[in-house]
Design an enzyme around this catalytic site. Structure first.
Site, PDB file in Angstrom:
ATOM      1  CE  LYS A  13      -2.496  -0.905   3.644  1.00  0.00           C
ATOM      2  NZ  LYS A  13      -1.964  -2.257   3.928  1.00  0.00           N
ATOM      3  NE  ARG A  88      -5.071   1.646  11.328  1.00  0.00           N
ATOM      4  CZ  ARG A  88      -4.039   1.244  10.615  1.00  0.00           C
ATOM      5  NH1 ARG A  88      -3.898  -0.032  10.325  1.00  0.00           N
ATOM      6  NH2 ARG A  88      -3.141   2.101  10.161  1.00  0.00           N
ATOM      7  NE  ARG A 127       9.404  -6.601   5.607  1.00  0.00           N
ATOM      8  CZ  ARG A 127       8.233  -5.953   5.623  1.00  0.00           C
ATOM      9  NH1 ARG A 127       7.801  -5.353   4.532  1.00  0.00           N
ATOM     10  NH2 ARG A 127       7.511  -5.911   6.715  1.00  0.00           N
ATOM     11  NE  ARG A 161      11.456  -4.977  10.309  1.00  0.00           N
ATOM     12  CZ  ARG A 161      10.865  -3.983   9.670  1.00  0.00           C
ATOM     13  NH1 ARG A 161      11.279  -2.748   9.833  1.00  0.00           N
ATOM     14  NH2 ARG A 161       9.858  -4.227   8.846  1.00  0.00           N
ATOM     15  NE  ARG A 172       1.742  -6.263  10.581  1.00  0.00           N
ATOM     16  CZ  ARG A 172       2.688  -5.947   9.684  1.00  0.00           C
ATOM     17  NH1 ARG A 172       3.838  -6.606   9.697  1.00  0.00           N
ATOM     18  NH2 ARG A 172       2.483  -5.006   8.810  1.00  0.00           N
TER      19      ARG A 172
END
Length: 219
Positions: A13, A88, A127, A161, A172
């Site tokens: 996004k 949201r 990642r 991370r 999430r």
């Protein structure tokens, strides 16, 4: 155009918002930027938001809504804007509608970036970030380092991370499905939602988005 951008974590996004806002010559208004700007400028809303954050609490919808309203009233947003991260949830979506109606305005489109859940997990959990410089980012599948675990740029250690672990990503996604996804149905009832695949190269996704937004603007 007045656009809301939605999609799950890992849909790209932020990247797409920047390109689309530039192509459409409208400001990109993200929730993260709103919070950072208000807190750094020590506005009343920023101080209020920081008090909640420092206490480890979620910032109430009313504060987020007030920040968004203030930003959308700035001169550069009078001709349109692209909202990223706001609304949201359903309460924020209703508040946005009320704000725009009061000003004699309306949304032109809600762009839904669609990505399969397994792809979201693969994108984020893959990642790897350099401990020496967080701007040095690699991916085990899409942009692997020449030597596993070592940054190509500075030789620093690459690590995953905590926010990027598979468990965290799935949590999430649960929050997204529970809190944010319902606004898609809310906007579908208004005939505003245009859905595109967010798979592929960045410029391919941008081209798809521009095409559907052009059609939405013609309606």
């Amino acid at each position: 155009m007045r656009i809301v951008l939605v999609g799950p974590p890992g849909a790209g996004k932020g990247t797409q918002a920047a390109f689309l806002a530039k192509n459409l010559s409208i400001p990109h208004i993200s929730t993260g930027d709103l919070f950072r700007a208000n807190i750094s400028q020590q506005t009343d809303l920023g101080k209020l938001a920081k008090s909640y954050m420092d206490a480890g609490n979620l910032v109430p919808d009313e504060v987020t809504i007030a920040m968004a309203k203030d930003r959308m009233e700035q001169p550069d947003a009078q001709g349109g804007f692209l909202l990223d991260g706001f609304p949201r949830n359903a309460q924020q979506a209703v508040a946005l509608d009320e704000m725009l109606t009061a000003e004699g305005m309306k949304l032109d489109a809600v762009l839904d970036l669609e990505v399969p859940e397994d792809e979201v997990v693969k994108r984020i959990a893959g990642r790897r970030v350099c401990r020496n410089d967080s701007a040095h980012v690699f991916h085990v599948s899409y942009q692997p380092a020449e030597q596993e675990g070592v940054c190509d740029i500075c030789g620093g250690e690459l690590y995953q991370r905590d926010d990027d672990s598979e468990d965290t990503v799935r949590k999430r996604l649960e929050v997204y499905h529970t809190q944010t996804e319902p606004i898609i149905d809310y906007y579908k009832a208004q005939g505003l939602v245009v859905t595109i695949s967010a798979l592929g190269k960045v410029d391919e996704v941008t081209a798809r988005a521009m095409q559907v937004l052009g059609k939405a603007d013609d309606q």
